[in-house]
Design an enzyme around this catalytic site. Structure first.
Site, PDB file in Angstrom:
ATOM      1  N   GLY A 129      71.251  22.652  27.938  1.00 45.23           N
ATOM      2  CA  GLY A 129      72.037  23.610  27.161  1.00 45.23           C
ATOM      3  C   GLY A 129      71.869  25.065  27.543  1.00 45.23           C
ATOM      4  O   GLY A 129      72.783  25.860  27.385  1.00 45.23           O
ATOM      5  N   LYS A 178      69.755  29.316  14.058  1.00 40.95           N
ATOM      6  CA  LYS A 178      70.155  28.804  12.734  1.00 40.95           C
ATOM      7  C   LYS A 178      68.946  28.963  11.820  1.00 40.95           C
ATOM      8  O   LYS A 178      68.230  27.998  11.532  1.00 40.95           O
ATOM      9  CB  LYS A 178      70.513  27.321  12.823  1.00 40.95           C
ATOM     10  CG  LYS A 178      71.838  26.998  13.453  1.00 40.95           C
ATOM     11  CD  LYS A 178      72.114  25.518  13.242  1.00 40.95           C
ATOM     12  CE  LYS A 178      73.223  25.040  14.149  1.00 40.95           C
ATOM     13  NZ  LYS A 178      73.360  23.575  14.107  1.00 40.95           N
ATOM     14  N   ASP A 230      66.913  25.773  16.059  1.00 42.09           N
ATOM     15  CA  ASP A 230      67.412  25.112  14.846  1.00 42.09           C
ATOM     16  C   ASP A 230      66.216  24.856  13.923  1.00 42.09           C
ATOM     17  O   ASP A 230      65.709  25.789  13.320  1.00 42.09           O
ATOM     18  CB  ASP A 230      68.138  23.840  15.291  1.00 42.09           C
ATOM     19  CG  ASP A 230      68.853  23.113  14.180  1.00 42.09           C
ATOM     20  OD1 ASP A 230      69.158  23.722  13.159  1.00 42.09           O
ATOM     21  OD2 ASP A 230      69.124  21.902  14.336  1.00 42.09           O
ATOM     22  N   PHE A 248      77.665  22.856  13.352  1.00 39.23           N
ATOM     23  CA  PHE A 248      77.380  22.287  14.672  1.00 39.23           C
ATOM     24  C   PHE A 248      78.281  22.982  15.692  1.00 39.23           C
ATOM     25  O   PHE A 248      79.505  22.942  15.588  1.00 39.23           O
ATOM     26  CB  PHE A 248      77.617  20.781  14.690  1.00 39.23           C
ATOM     27  CG  PHE A 248      77.066  20.138  15.922  1.00 39.23           C
ATOM     28  CD1 PHE A 248      75.716  19.811  15.998  1.00 39.23           C
ATOM     29  CD2 PHE A 248      77.880  19.892  17.027  1.00 39.23           C
ATOM     30  CE1 PHE A 248      75.179  19.242  17.152  1.00 39.23           C
ATOM     31  CE2 PHE A 248      77.355  19.324  18.181  1.00 39.23           C
ATOM     32  CZ  PHE A 248      76.003  18.995  18.243  1.00 39.23           C
ATOM     33  N   GLU A 288      66.394  29.531  25.735  1.00 43.91           N
ATOM     34  CA  GLU A 288      66.911  28.379  24.993  1.00 43.91           C
ATOM     35  C   GLU A 288      68.278  28.714  24.408  1.00 43.91           C
ATOM     36  O   GLU A 288      68.559  29.862  24.065  1.00 43.91           O
ATOM     37  CB  GLU A 288      65.899  28.007  23.895  1.00 43.91           C
ATOM     38  CG  GLU A 288      66.311  26.913  22.943  1.00 43.91           C
ATOM     39  CD  GLU A 288      66.546  25.546  23.558  1.00 43.91           C
ATOM     40  OE1 GLU A 288      67.306  25.475  24.549  1.00 43.91           O
ATOM     41  OE2 GLU A 288      66.006  24.551  23.044  1.00 43.91           O
ATOM     42  N   ASP A 289      69.131  27.695  24.309  1.00 42.70           N
ATOM     43  CA  ASP A 289      70.468  27.925  23.770  1.00 42.70           C
ATOM     44  C   ASP A 289      70.445  28.196  22.269  1.00 42.70           C
ATOM     45  O   ASP A 289      71.051  29.140  21.789  1.00 42.70           O
ATOM     46  CB  ASP A 289      71.402  26.736  24.096  1.00 42.70           C
ATOM     47  CG  ASP A 289      70.788  25.382  23.743  1.00 42.70           C
ATOM     48  OD1 ASP A 289      69.706  25.332  23.125  1.00 42.70           O
ATOM     49  OD2 ASP A 289      71.404  24.356  24.099  1.00 42.70           O
ATOM     50  N   ARG A 332      80.295  21.574  27.255  1.00 44.68           N
ATOM     51  CA  ARG A 332      79.348  22.573  27.766  1.00 44.68           C
ATOM     52  C   ARG A 332      80.073  23.689  28.514  1.00 44.68           C
ATOM     53  O   ARG A 332      79.592  24.808  28.589  1.00 44.68           O
ATOM     54  CB  ARG A 332      78.349  21.916  28.734  1.00 44.68           C
ATOM     55  CG  ARG A 332      77.370  20.965  28.073  1.00 44.68           C
ATOM     56  CD  ARG A 332      76.235  20.652  29.035  1.00 44.68           C
ATOM     57  NE  ARG A 332      75.479  19.474  28.659  1.00 44.68           N
ATOM     58  CZ  ARG A 332      74.479  19.456  27.788  1.00 44.68           C
ATOM     59  NH1 ARG A 332      74.109  20.560  27.177  1.00 44.68           N
ATOM     60  NH2 ARG A 332      73.837  18.336  27.516  1.00 44.68           N
TER      61      ARG A 332
HETATM   62  P1  5GP Z   1      65.397  22.139  17.029  1.00 50.19           P
HETATM   63  O1  5GP Z   1      64.311  21.375  17.701  1.00 50.19           O
HETATM   64  O2  5GP Z   1      65.143  23.603  16.924  1.00 50.19           O
HETATM   65  O3  5GP Z   1      65.798  21.522  15.715  1.00 50.19           O
HETATM   66  O4  5GP Z   1      66.686  21.902  17.876  1.00 50.19           O
HETATM   67  C1  5GP Z   1      66.921  22.536  19.047  1.00 50.19           C
HETATM   68  C2  5GP Z   1      67.869  21.726  19.872  1.00 50.19           C
HETATM   69  O5  5GP Z   1      68.785  21.010  19.046  1.00 50.19           O
HETATM   70  C3  5GP Z   1      68.702  22.604  20.757  1.00 50.19           C
HETATM   71  O6  5GP Z   1      68.084  22.789  21.985  1.00 50.19           O
HETATM   72  C4  5GP Z   1      69.980  21.802  20.871  1.00 50.19           C
HETATM   73  O7  5GP Z   1      69.841  20.890  21.915  1.00 50.19           O
HETATM   74  C5  5GP Z   1      70.066  21.023  19.578  1.00 50.19           C
HETATM   75  N1  5GP Z   1      70.971  21.653  18.612  1.00 50.19           N
HETATM   76  C6  5GP Z   1      70.635  22.205  17.416  1.00 50.19           C
HETATM   77  N2  5GP Z   1      71.717  22.683  16.787  1.00 50.19           N
HETATM   78  C7  5GP Z   1      72.761  22.428  17.607  1.00 50.19           C
HETATM   79  C8  5GP Z   1      74.169  22.707  17.518  1.00 50.19           C
HETATM   80  O8  5GP Z   1      74.708  23.288  16.566  1.00 50.19           O
HETATM   81  N3  5GP Z   1      74.922  22.290  18.559  1.00 50.19           N
HETATM   82  C9  5GP Z   1      74.403  21.652  19.649  1.00 50.19           C
HETATM   83  N4  5GP Z   1      75.251  21.305  20.618  1.00 50.19           N
HETATM   84  N5  5GP Z   1      73.088  21.379  19.759  1.00 50.19           N
HETATM   85  C10 5GP Z   1      72.285  21.773  18.749  1.00 50.19           C
END
Ligand code: 5GP
Length: 175
Positions: A41, A128, A100, A149, A96-97, A162
């Site tokens: 991502g 987020k 969350d 999302f 990082e993209d 992507r």
């Molecule tokens: P975390 O571990 O912080 O919960 O999640 C991070 C990862 O979850 C990101 O690197 C991404 O791959 C995925 N992710 C979380 N929210 C989104 C979203 O709104 N869209 C997409 N495509 N991926 C997300």
């Protein structure tokens, strides 16, 4: 067909990426940095950011298992690809993209801190904040977004979207 609604335009992204690059350039003036992208991502963000950072810079990449084809975080993070080189004594900027829950970055941060870098910073294009369960924040944040999302600019749904130049909300009823 899923429905897409533009949340952040390519022009807004470009301006923000330039701003983050400027801050990184100032913060690490006279030093070298290693940009570590989280596959897949973060690749587009890293490519754009890297070209605006006016420092001696190298790249590395790390891959962890994430959402797969669903939107739910499994709560488990698994290393799929480690960095290629030791990060001992390096200035790491983890790119990082989206941040969350924070589970992914907490796992990666612990892994990289074990290398004993000189400095460890996180650049996340999207944040987020309302979804965070872990005590982790990015040092450089592009946009704080609501709990929707999103896809585009590197972010996928089941590997698709992507390549969209804007960041879009994917219709929540569909996916
Ligand atoms: P975390 O571990 O912080 O919960 O999640 C991070 C990862 O979850 C990101 O690197 C991404 O791959 C995925 N992710 C979380 N929210 C989104 C979203 O709104 N869209 C997409 N495509 N991926 C997300």
């Amino acid at each position: 067909m899923e429905e897409l609604q533009v949340l952040i335009t390519r022009a807004q992204i470009a301006a923000k990426v330039a701003e983050i690059a400027e801050r990184i350039t100032a913060d690490f003036a006279g030093e070298s940095v290693v940009l570590i992208g989280v596959l897949k991502g973060a690749t587009i963000f890293l490519a754009d950011l890297a070209r605006q950072i006016k420092l001696d810079a190298t790249f590395d990449f790390i891959a962890v298992s994430s959402y797969g084809n669903t939107r739910q975080h499994s709560g488990e993070v698994r290393l799929v690809k480690d960095v290629d080189q030791s990060m001992a004594g390096k200035n790491i900027i983890l790119v990082e993209d989206i941040l969350d829950t924070g589970l992914t970055l907490t796992y990666i941060r612990n892994l990289l801190l074990a290398h004993q870098p000189k400095c460890f910073k996180i650049a996340a294009l999207l944040d987020k904040v309302s979804r965070r369960t872990e005590a982790i924040d990015a040092d450089y944040v592009g946009f704080v977004i609501p709990d929707e999302f999103v896809v585009g600019y590197g972010l996928d749904f089941a590997e698709r979207y992507r390549n969209l130049p804007d960041i879009c909300v994917l219709d929540s009823k569909r996916a």
